[in-house]
Design a protein around this motif. Structure first.
Motif, PDB file in Angstrom:
ATOM      1  N   UNK A 126       2.875 -20.609  10.207  1.00 12.20           N
ATOM      2  CA  UNK A 126       4.046 -20.407  11.946  1.00 12.20           C
ATOM      3  C   UNK A 126       4.341 -19.388  12.608  1.00 12.20           C
ATOM      4  N   UNK A 127       4.121 -18.130  11.753  1.00 13.22           N
ATOM      5  CA  UNK A 127       4.399 -16.849  11.828  1.00 13.22           C
ATOM      6  C   UNK A 127       2.803 -16.177  13.110  1.00 13.22           C
ATOM      7  N   UNK A 128       3.945 -15.562  13.384  1.00 14.44           N
ATOM      8  CA  UNK A 128       2.048 -15.330  14.366  1.00 14.44           C
ATOM      9  C   UNK A 128       2.127 -14.033  14.420  1.00 14.44           C
ATOM     10  N   UNK A 129       3.557 -12.654  14.039  1.00 14.08           N
ATOM     11  CA  UNK A 129       3.604 -11.585  13.732  1.00 14.08           C
ATOM     12  C   UNK A 129       2.874 -10.601  12.516  1.00 14.08           C
ATOM     13  N   UNK A 130       1.174 -10.200  12.413  1.00 15.14           N
ATOM     14  CA  UNK A 130       0.911 -10.032  11.336  1.00 15.14           C
ATOM     15  C   UNK A 130       1.207  -8.775  10.992  1.00 15.14           C
ATOM     16  N   UNK A 131       1.436  -7.768  11.455  1.00 14.26           N
ATOM     17  CA  UNK A 131       2.973  -6.927  10.687  1.00 14.26           C
ATOM     18  C   UNK A 131       3.639  -7.391   9.481  1.00 14.26           C
ATOM     19  N   UNK A 132       4.625  -7.932  10.638  1.00 16.69           N
ATOM     20  CA  UNK A 132       5.279  -9.007   9.190  1.00 16.69           C
ATOM     21  C   UNK A 132       4.508  -9.431   8.544  1.00 16.69           C
ATOM     22  N   UNK A 133       3.963 -10.647   7.984  1.00 17.63           N
ATOM     23  CA  UNK A 133       2.877 -11.000   7.294  1.00 17.63           C
ATOM     24  C   UNK A 133       2.017  -9.716   6.166  1.00 17.63           C
ATOM     25  N   UNK A 134       1.840  -8.816   6.696  1.00 18.24           N
ATOM     26  CA  UNK A 134       1.513  -7.846   5.775  1.00 18.24           C
ATOM     27  C   UNK A 134       2.109  -7.442   4.976  1.00 18.24           C
ATOM     28  N   UNK A 135       3.366  -6.911   5.365  1.00 18.55           N
ATOM     29  CA  UNK A 135       4.416  -6.581   4.279  1.00 18.55           C
ATOM     30  C   UNK A 135       5.055  -7.251   3.705  1.00 18.55           C
ATOM     31  N   UNK A 136       5.097  -9.087   3.888  1.00 16.48           N
ATOM     32  CA  UNK A 136       5.405  -9.684   3.164  1.00 16.48           C
ATOM     33  C   UNK A 136       4.295 -10.303   1.856  1.00 16.48           C
ATOM     34  N   UNK A 137       3.187  -9.840   2.060  1.00 11.45           N
ATOM     35  CA  UNK A 137       2.223  -9.573   1.103  1.00 11.45           C
ATOM     36  C   UNK A 137       1.949  -8.909   0.568  1.00 11.45           C
ATOM     37  N   UNK A 138       2.545  -7.730   0.850  1.00  7.37           N
ATOM     38  CA  UNK A 138       2.268  -6.276   0.023  1.00  7.37           C
ATOM     39  C   UNK A 138       3.466  -6.565  -0.712  1.00  7.37           C
ATOM     40  N   UNK A 139       4.949  -6.730  -0.473  1.00  6.33           N
ATOM     41  CA  UNK A 139       5.926  -6.721  -1.306  1.00  6.33           C
ATOM     42  C   UNK A 139       5.864  -7.906  -2.098  1.00  6.33           C
ATOM     43  N   UNK A 140       5.201  -8.860  -2.182  1.00  4.62           N
ATOM     44  CA  UNK A 140       4.751  -9.994  -3.070  1.00  4.62           C
ATOM     45  C   UNK A 140       4.202  -9.213  -4.432  1.00  4.62           C
ATOM     46  N   UNK A 141       2.822  -7.903  -3.606  1.00  2.00           N
ATOM     47  CA  UNK A 141       2.187  -8.211  -5.281  1.00  2.00           C
ATOM     48  C   UNK A 141       3.265  -7.222  -5.232  1.00  2.00           C
ATOM     49  N   UNK A 142       3.797  -6.174  -5.416  1.00  3.08           N
ATOM     50  CA  UNK A 142       4.451  -5.745  -5.695  1.00  3.08           C
ATOM     51  C   UNK A 142       5.205  -5.969  -6.221  1.00  3.08           C
ATOM     52  N   UNK A 143       6.305  -7.435  -6.234  1.00  2.00           N
ATOM     53  CA  UNK A 143       6.866  -7.865  -7.143  1.00  2.00           C
ATOM     54  C   UNK A 143       6.277  -8.566  -8.283  1.00  2.00           C
ATOM     55  N   UNK A 144       5.306  -9.236  -7.395  1.00  2.00           N
ATOM     56  CA  UNK A 144       4.300 -10.184  -8.779  1.00  2.00           C
ATOM     57  C   UNK A 144       3.676  -9.108  -9.655  1.00  2.00           C
TER      58      UNK A 144
END
Length: 179
Positions: free
Chosen positions: A50-68
């Protein structure tokens, strides 16, 4: 809900930056994205949010990849409808069935722009390759048998700008946009 496509740069290449797709899918689901699918082993993910902010989505995904996965991986996020628009505006010479030509789509990871890529890589070898810019991508086609003689082949992988690019074949992009 919006449908997104994510291209991760430089994973699962020659045994480096290993990211199992099942674990990557779980990581996306843990971010509360739905209808998550992966395609091939090269970091292609499709999901809804539902989120429409691609910059926010990008940061979330980058953080997940960094952590996981303990990896700093460049991430390119695009709405499926934007990718459809890109494919609807492909040059006539790109992505046809000519087996002698290899057709790629270069995604430019923000904040980089086409001018940055072109300034660093330079002119394509006009006898062996063609490029055309459209929005945040570059359509790129080149001779399969002479790829090592092209100007862009080695530079897209080794130039300083390479970390701001992720590349997919025409066939891969077309299949993903239909998923």
């Amino acid at each position: 809900m919006k449908r997104y496509i994510v291209f991760l740069r430089g994973i699962n290449i020659s045994g480096k930056n290993k990211v199992p797709m099942a674990e990557l899918k779980n990581g996306f689901e843990n971010l509360k994205f739905i209808e998550v699918k992966t395609y091939l082993n090269s970091g292609n993910v499709i999901f809804s949010s539902a989120d429409e902010d691609t910059k926010k989505l990008t940061k979330m995904i980058e953080k997940m990849i960094k952590e996981q996965f303990v990896l700093d991986i460049p991430v390119f996020v695009i709405l499926r409808e934007q990718l459809e628009d890109i494919l609807n505006n492909e040059p006539e010479w790109w992505g046809n069935k000519n087996k002698e030509i290899y057709d790629n789509l270069i995604f430019i990871i923000p904040p980089a722009k086409f001018a940055d890529v072109y300034d660093e890589i330079g002119e394509p070898n006009k006898e062996l390759e063609r490029i055309q810019e459209y929005k945040n991508v570059i359509f790129w086609s080149f001779s399969r048998k002479d790829y090592q003689k092209t100007n862009w082949w080695a530079k897209t992988a080794s130039a300083n700008i390479s970390s701001k690019l992720t590349i997919r074949t025409a066939n891969t992009v077309r299949k993903i946009v239909k998923m």
